[in-house]
Design a protein around this motif. Structure first.
Motif, PDB file in Angstrom:
ATOM      1  N   SER A  97      68.180  13.223 -30.233  1.00  0.00           N
ATOM      2  CA  SER A  97      67.954  12.571 -28.938  1.00  0.00           C
ATOM      3  C   SER A  97      68.935  13.028 -27.859  1.00  0.00           C
ATOM      4  N   ASP A  98      70.083  13.559 -28.268  1.00  0.00           N
ATOM      5  CA  ASP A  98      71.064  14.000 -27.270  1.00  0.00           C
ATOM      6  C   ASP A  98      70.593  15.237 -26.490  1.00  0.00           C
ATOM      7  N   TRP A  99      69.534  15.895 -26.972  1.00  0.00           N
ATOM      8  CA  TRP A  99      68.998  17.043 -26.243  1.00  0.00           C
ATOM      9  C   TRP A  99      68.120  16.611 -25.064  1.00  0.00           C
ATOM     10  N   VAL A 100      67.720  15.351 -25.050  1.00  0.00           N
ATOM     11  CA  VAL A 100      66.870  14.842 -23.959  1.00  0.00           C
ATOM     12  C   VAL A 100      67.581  15.052 -22.621  1.00  0.00           C
ATOM     13  N   GLY A 101      66.849  15.584 -21.652  1.00  0.00           N
ATOM     14  CA  GLY A 101      67.399  15.861 -20.338  1.00  0.00           C
ATOM     15  C   GLY A 101      67.830  17.306 -20.147  1.00  0.00           C
ATOM     16  N   MET A 102      67.854  18.087 -21.250  1.00  0.00           N
ATOM     17  CA  MET A 102      68.213  19.494 -21.144  1.00  0.00           C
ATOM     18  C   MET A 102      66.973  20.333 -20.880  1.00  0.00           C
ATOM     19  N   ARG A 103      67.178  21.478 -20.249  1.00  0.00           N
ATOM     20  CA  ARG A 103      66.069  22.376 -19.961  1.00  0.00           C
ATOM     21  C   ARG A 103      65.680  23.168 -21.213  1.00  0.00           C
ATOM     22  N   ILE A 104      64.401  23.526 -21.304  1.00  0.00           N
ATOM     23  CA  ILE A 104      63.907  24.276 -22.449  1.00  0.00           C
ATOM     24  C   ILE A 104      64.653  25.605 -22.585  1.00  0.00           C
ATOM     25  N   GLY A 105      64.953  26.245 -21.463  1.00  0.00           N
ATOM     26  CA  GLY A 105      65.703  27.492 -21.518  1.00  0.00           C
ATOM     27  C   GLY A 105      67.055  27.324 -22.181  1.00  0.00           C
ATOM     28  N   ALA A 119      66.202  27.467 -41.269  1.00  0.00           N
ATOM     29  CA  ALA A 119      67.161  26.424 -41.648  1.00  0.00           C
ATOM     30  C   ALA A 119      68.245  26.280 -40.587  1.00  0.00           C
ATOM     31  N   ALA A 120      68.720  27.406 -40.060  1.00  0.00           N
ATOM     32  CA  ALA A 120      69.775  27.365 -39.046  1.00  0.00           C
ATOM     33  C   ALA A 120      69.282  26.703 -37.767  1.00  0.00           C
ATOM     34  N   VAL A 121      68.067  27.031 -37.345  1.00  0.00           N
ATOM     35  CA  VAL A 121      67.503  26.443 -36.125  1.00  0.00           C
ATOM     36  C   VAL A 121      67.303  24.942 -36.302  1.00  0.00           C
ATOM     37  N   GLU A 122      66.782  24.533 -37.459  1.00  0.00           N
ATOM     38  CA  GLU A 122      66.597  23.102 -37.717  1.00  0.00           C
ATOM     39  C   GLU A 122      67.938  22.375 -37.716  1.00  0.00           C
ATOM     40  N   ALA A 123      68.956  23.007 -38.288  1.00  0.00           N
ATOM     41  CA  ALA A 123      70.280  22.380 -38.332  1.00  0.00           C
ATOM     42  C   ALA A 123      70.855  22.200 -36.926  1.00  0.00           C
ATOM     43  N   ILE A 124      70.665  23.200 -36.073  1.00  0.00           N
ATOM     44  CA  ILE A 124      71.180  23.119 -34.705  1.00  0.00           C
ATOM     45  C   ILE A 124      70.490  22.010 -33.925  1.00  0.00           C
ATOM     46  N   LEU A 125      69.153  21.973 -34.002  1.00  0.00           N
ATOM     47  CA  LEU A 125      68.393  21.035 -33.162  1.00  0.00           C
ATOM     48  C   LEU A 125      68.386  19.608 -33.709  1.00  0.00           C
ATOM     49  N   PRO A 150      73.426  16.910 -32.362  1.00  0.00           N
ATOM     50  CA  PRO A 150      73.651  16.925 -30.913  1.00  0.00           C
ATOM     51  C   PRO A 150      73.946  18.339 -30.417  1.00  0.00           C
ATOM     52  N   PRO A 151      73.710  18.611 -29.140  1.00  0.00           N
ATOM     53  CA  PRO A 151      73.961  19.940 -28.603  1.00  0.00           C
ATOM     54  C   PRO A 151      75.430  20.334 -28.771  1.00  0.00           C
ATOM     55  N   PRO A 152      75.691  21.608 -29.055  1.00  0.00           N
ATOM     56  CA  PRO A 152      77.088  22.054 -29.156  1.00  0.00           C
ATOM     57  C   PRO A 152      77.787  21.939 -27.810  1.00  0.00           C
ATOM     58  N   ARG A 153      79.009  21.517 -27.827  1.00  0.00           N
ATOM     59  CA  ARG A 153      79.771  21.349 -26.585  1.00  0.00           C
ATOM     60  C   ARG A 153      80.193  22.700 -26.045  1.00  0.00           C
TER      61      ARG A 153
END
Length: 220
Positions: A155-163, A207-213, A216-219
């Protein structure tokens, strides 16, 4: 387009009605004439008794003028045989066959015959709703190296752009599902709460992509 359908069960009859409503010419083939009742009284296409791998039956259904062929009877062998006859004898290249055996479906996919593995597809749909990660892809290329996956996004990705999401995950987002509607996003499209994200990714990076998303987004 003229489309020939082998099998007038629930799938075949539904497919025939939908295609006719969209303005296409449709012929339906089935060994059981009672099955044609599923088409309803308003169906204006052709109905032909027989099997979809019989040359005379196919000719009666207008296979020489056909732009596409769907084999959706209840028998795997009949569907594959019909698909091969239509493609190899009548040179209709747009064919698809419904297959219940997922192992057999993979074999024919590699031979260039598009298949829908019914049991596997249904199991995958249920599993995607049970498990946020690690489920089977929505689509994979015949070699199995490129996948299209519905990904659980924190949920912390909400508000971020797709790019920004694509850059962080090093993956592509060809479309997302929002409020019952599919959207092809731009880089500037903002990810909203409730969006379902579909990611195109190399198999070894899934697996890496699923783990990232899923976190929460990396700071930074």
């Amino acid at each position: 387009m003229h489309i020939v359908i082998m099998g007038c069960g629930r799938v075949g009859s539904t497919l025939a009605r939908i295609l006719e409503k969209r303005g296409h010419s449709v012929a339906v083939v089935d060994v059981n004439t009672d099955a044609f009742r599923r088409l309803g009284p308003d169906f204006g296409g052709r109905t032909v008794k027989g099997v979809g791998f019989d040359r005379e039956v196919l000719l009666e259904a207008g296979i020489r003028e056909a732009d596409a062929f769907a084999a959706v009877s209840s028998g795997d062998n009949s569907n594959i045989l019909a698909a091969r006859v239509v493609r190899e004898t009548f040179e209709v290249h747009n064919v698809v066959a419904r297959i219940y055996d997922p192992g057999r479906a993979e074999v024919y996919e590699r031979l260039g015959i598009p298949t829908v593995a019914t049991v596997r597809w249904t199991a995958d749909q249920v599993m995607r709703r049970l498990l946020p990660t690690g489920s089977e892809p929505q689509w994979r290329d015949p070699s199995g190296s490129v996948l299209l996956v519905e990904v659980h996004v924190h949920s912390d990705w909400v508000g971020m752009r797709i790019g920004e999401i694509e850059e962080a995950a090093d993956a592509r987002v060809p479309f997302l599902f929002r409020m019952g509607t599919g959207i092809v996003p731009r880089d500037s499209t903002v990810f909203q709460d409730g969006d379902l994200l579909y990611v195109g990714v190399d198999k070894e990076r899934l697996a890496a992509v699923e783990a990232i998303l899923s976190g929460p987004p990396p700071r930074g």
